[in-house]
Motif scaffolding. Structure first.
Motif, PDB file in Angstrom:
ATOM      1  N   SER A  48      13.531  40.465  27.363  1.00 24.42           N
ATOM      2  CA  SER A  48      12.223  40.817  27.940  1.00 24.42           C
ATOM      3  C   SER A  48      11.879  39.907  29.109  1.00 24.42           C
ATOM      4  O   SER A  48      11.446  40.373  30.164  1.00 24.42           O
ATOM      5  CB  SER A  48      11.127  40.700  26.883  1.00 24.42           C
ATOM      6  OG  SER A  48      11.362  41.568  25.820  1.00 24.42           O
ATOM      7  N   ASP A 180      11.655  48.527  27.496  1.00 26.85           N
ATOM      8  CA  ASP A 180      11.897  47.310  26.719  1.00 26.85           C
ATOM      9  C   ASP A 180      11.759  47.621  25.232  1.00 26.85           C
ATOM     10  O   ASP A 180      10.654  47.674  24.710  1.00 26.85           O
ATOM     11  CB  ASP A 180      10.904  46.222  27.149  1.00 26.85           C
ATOM     12  CG  ASP A 180      11.242  44.863  26.518  1.00 26.85           C
ATOM     13  OD1 ASP A 180      12.182  44.798  25.695  1.00 26.85           O
ATOM     14  OD2 ASP A 180      10.553  43.884  26.848  1.00 26.85           O
ATOM     15  N   GLU A 181      12.879  47.841  24.587  1.00 26.28           N
ATOM     16  CA  GLU A 181      12.917  48.198  23.164  1.00 26.28           C
ATOM     17  C   GLU A 181      11.934  49.325  22.822  1.00 26.28           C
ATOM     18  O   GLU A 181      11.106  49.180  21.912  1.00 26.28           O
ATOM     19  CB  GLU A 181      12.633  46.962  22.296  1.00 26.28           C
ATOM     20  CG  GLU A 181      13.519  45.793  22.676  1.00 26.28           C
ATOM     21  CD  GLU A 181      13.759  44.837  21.535  1.00 26.28           C
ATOM     22  OE1 GLU A 181      13.795  45.304  20.376  1.00 26.28           O
ATOM     23  OE2 GLU A 181      13.927  43.640  21.799  1.00 26.28           O
TER      24      GLU A 181
END
Ligand SMILES: Nc1ncnc2c1ncn2[C@@H]1O[C@H](COP(=O)(O)OP(=O)(O)O)[C@@H](O)[C@H]1O
Ligand code: SF4
Ligand SMILES: [Mg+2]
Lengths: 328, 357
Positions: A48, A180-181
């Motif tokens: 991240s 992001d995920e």
């Protein structure tokens, strides 16, 4: 294919009470137009922070990008003025975040939040922006989208919320989507639906994607190339098939080895390798994986290996060739 | 929106129950006094002889079981001589105030405007300044400005109101003679009480404006400055702290990152995305402060000689006028409950998560 993004030697630190946390330690990668890059690694390895550093979204203080470049269409995002980077964010590079609940503003309607990028980047009035928002929401599969514009985030299910977040990111037709995920907080069937949706949207809109995950199963279906991160560094980067067939970094081997077998389940997650990922209070002088590595040699203790090319589409940062057990 | 309506209706249904609970509470406190003590409280002219008191206790049933007495207190009693029903909280009768020389309601009617005027003038700067500085403090978290404001708010929070009030009175009135206590100068009082001056609200400053008398408005404001500063000084500091911590909390939320990632300017991130969230708890606190001000501020009104609800309460308490104290308490509870209802509705309006539950 023209290159859309080139990240070079990115380093990000956090000044904390306990000292300086070296979260990202020289990350470099490239991305072509319309290409999808996967970034995998255990939680806390700097995924991240890497992408947030590019867009200068790291909270500062305590965070600071201390070195590197992030060239987007040839211009360094890290050197842009605040105004310039604002015109990139949400317009040319959009983000989708992990938790679709906490990343939505709870007191603003979905219509307002989804249409906002159009209003700020395209100067659209509210009526037009809302109409467009309804269309995009329909495109990502929100039933009766028009009627739901006045609803609030908590009135949607987790999966629907993530669809809304994707709509919000894509409403301006960005060149690059950073996810992001995006499926980590969702259950397995919903995950598959979201992946399918993104695949379809990619075909329709042609944007490049950086997909961060720790689910290797998802990456295999989505990305052409994968970068494996550990301790704030990319330790291996290869085309997906090559990485699965011929993992060269001991960490990657660990990740793949700790997966259930292919035939057992399509959902291969990173389970665990013995030991914990490090929190780096100083720039690593040895290989950050050293304490958990079964291949280590003396050289690993004195120098952190740089990422080097083994073949045109395979790079690894390790002193040892795991196939022979000897240094390269 | 229909769920909003049912929310309001539910709250309205609860309101009478709460009021009844308050009457029970107040009455049980009253019944802690002996019948003899209460006779002397309820009767306008206390008989000198013991026998007469006993007669009255019998007559008014003051040694009846407490629930019976409670019901009588609520519903009123029939006067055996005239056959009329007298008193009764349910019938809106709070009794006779020795202190104010009128029924409790009449005295409240006379005293409330001064308190309301003070509350109004205090609330505007207090809420404005408190919220503004709280936001500034949070946005500049841990920078010099934030540190300075925090010191100020701690100092404001820790100086007792009577100390602060007396200091400003001594300095600005006794020493400089700028801002006198009371509500109006003598000449202005005469104008205000004359027949050409129409009393719309009984709040001098407002009525002066409505009558187009800028000289009286100026005089009223001159009298308001010190008590307003004293009250606002207490509360802006508190409001600053509430706003600051709520804002800091909001600024750490994930959706702030989303807003920035969209390309919003920092200014818009704060105004559009942070404030609507951060102000939700502040609205409640601010509204409750306003209600507190409306209930009268005993110390400030006493120091600055303002004939409002607070000084009414103080005077009644000092002269052991229990009827007035009870009446004021009932009235303040009513304001508090209605005020809380309004705050709850307001909360539902500004926070969709509550409204739609
Ligand atoms: N605000 C912060 N303050 C201090 N350290 C941080 C902060 N944000 C991230 N870090 C550190 O940066 C490292 C990488 O975090 P992150 O990029 O979020 O990991 P992930 O790969 O799970 O996305 C972690 O070790 C974390 O401790
Ligand atoms: S460099 Fe050494 S310690 Fe690091 S992964 Fe390779 S073998 Fe293991
Ligand atoms: Mg992460």
């Amino acid at each position: 294919m023209t290159e859309i993004l080139s990240v070079q030697g990115l380093e990000t630190q956090f000044r904390t009470r306990e000292g300086i946390v070296h979260a990202v330690n020289g990350v470099s990668f490239n991305l072509d137009e319309g290409e999808t890059l996967g970034i995998v690694g255990e939680s806390g390895c700097g995924k991240s922070v890497s992408v947030m550093s590019m867009l200068r979204l790291i909270p500062s203080p305590p965070g600071q990008v201390v070195a590197g470049k992030a060239l987007y269409q040839g211009k360094d995002l890290l050197k842009m003025t605040d105004d310039e980077i604002r015109h990139v964010r949400g317009a040319q590079i959009s983000m989708v975040f992990q938790d679709p609940m906490t990343f939505f503003n709870p007191v603003l309607t979905i219509g307002k939040q989804v249409s906002e990028p159009l209003e700020i980047h395209n100067g659209m009035n509210k009526k037009m922006a809302y109409e467009r928002a309804a269309k995009v929401l329909e495109m990502v599969g929100i039933p009766k989208a028009k009627e739901r514009l006045e609803d609030y985030p908590h009135q949607f299910s987790g999966g629907m919320r993530q669809r809304v977040m994707i709509a919000m990111a894509l409403i301006t037709n960005p060149q690059l989507l950073i996810a992001d995920e995006p499926t980590t907080a969702l259950d397995v069937t919903i995950q598959a639906q979201i992946v399918e949706l993104v695949q379809r949207l990619r075909e329709e809109l042609g944007m490049a994607i950086i997909w961060i995950t720790h689910d290797l199963g998802i990456i295999a279906g989505l990305a052409k190339r994968v970068a494996v991160m550990y301790g704030g560094c990319i330790v291996e980067e290869a085309e997906v098939k090559e990485l699965y067939a011929n993992p060269m970094h001991p960490y990657t081997r660990g990740l793949l080895g700790s997966l259930p077998r292919m035939d057992e389940s399509d959902h291969r997650r990173l389970v665990s390798i013995d030991g914990m990922p490090p929190i780096l209070m100083e720039k690593p002088k040895s290989c950050p994986f050293l304490s958990r590595c079964t291949y280590a040699v003396d050289h690993c203790k004195t120098e952190n290996p740089a990422l080097k090319s083994l073949s045109p589409n395979h790079k690894v940062a390790c002193w040892v060739d795991p196939n022979t057990g000897r240094e390269f | 929106m229909s769920s909003m309506l049912s929310f309001i209706i539910r709250r309205l249904l609860i309101l009478p129950l709460l009021l009844i609970a308050v009457t029970i509470l107040i009455f049980s406190m009253l019944s802690m006094l002996t019948p003899y003590e209460r006779v002397s409280l309820y009767v306008k002219d206390i008989p000198k002889r013991q026998g007469a008191m006993e007669g009255l206790i019998k007559k008014y049933g003051l040694d009846d079981p407490v629930p019976v007495q409670y019901w009588r207190w609520m519903a009123g009693t029939k006067n055996p001589d005239t056959g009329e029903i007298e008193g009764g909280v349910l019938r809106g009768n709070l009794g006779w105030s020795k202190t104010g020389k009128g029924t409790v309601w009449e005295v409240i009617g006379r005293r409330l405007p001064a308190t309301a005027e003070l509350a109004l003038w205090t609330a505007i700067p207090m809420i404005g300044i408190g919220i503004y500085l709280g936001v500034v403090s949070a946005v500049n978290h841990n920078k010099l400005l934030d540190q300075i404001l925090r010191v100020f708010s701690i100092v404001g929070w820790s100086i007792p109101v009577f100390v602060f009030g007396l200091i400003v009175l001594l300095f600005f009135y006794a020493k400089l003679g700028w801002f006198p206590p009371g509500r109006l100068s003598d000449w202005a009082s005469q104008v205000v009480q004359s027949s050409q001056f129409i009393r719309y609200t009984n709040m001098n400053s407002i009525d002066a404006l409505l009558n187009g008398r800028l000289d009286i408005f100026r005089d009223a404001v001159r009298h308001l400055v010190l008590p307003v500063i004293t009250l606002a000084y207490l509360d802006w500091a508190y409001l600053l702290r509430v706003t600051r911590s709520s804002m800091l909390d909001t600024l750490n939320q994930d959706y702030m990152t989303t807003a920035r990632a969209k390309g919003l300017s920092e200014n818009k991130v704060i105004r559009r995305h942070a404030l609507p969230n951060a102000l939700i708890p502040v609205v409640t606190v601010g509204a409750l402060m306003l209600i507190g001000l409306l209930n009268g501020v005993v110390i400030t009104e006493t120091i600055f000689n303002i004939p409002g609800m607070g000084s009414f309460l103080a005077e009644s308490a000092i002269s052991l006028d229990v009827i007035s104290v009870l009446g004021i308490t009932m009235f303040n509870c009513l304001i508090l409950l209605v005020g809380n209802l309004i705050v709850d509705i307001l909360y539902g309006v500004i926070d969709p998560r509550i409204r739609l539950r």
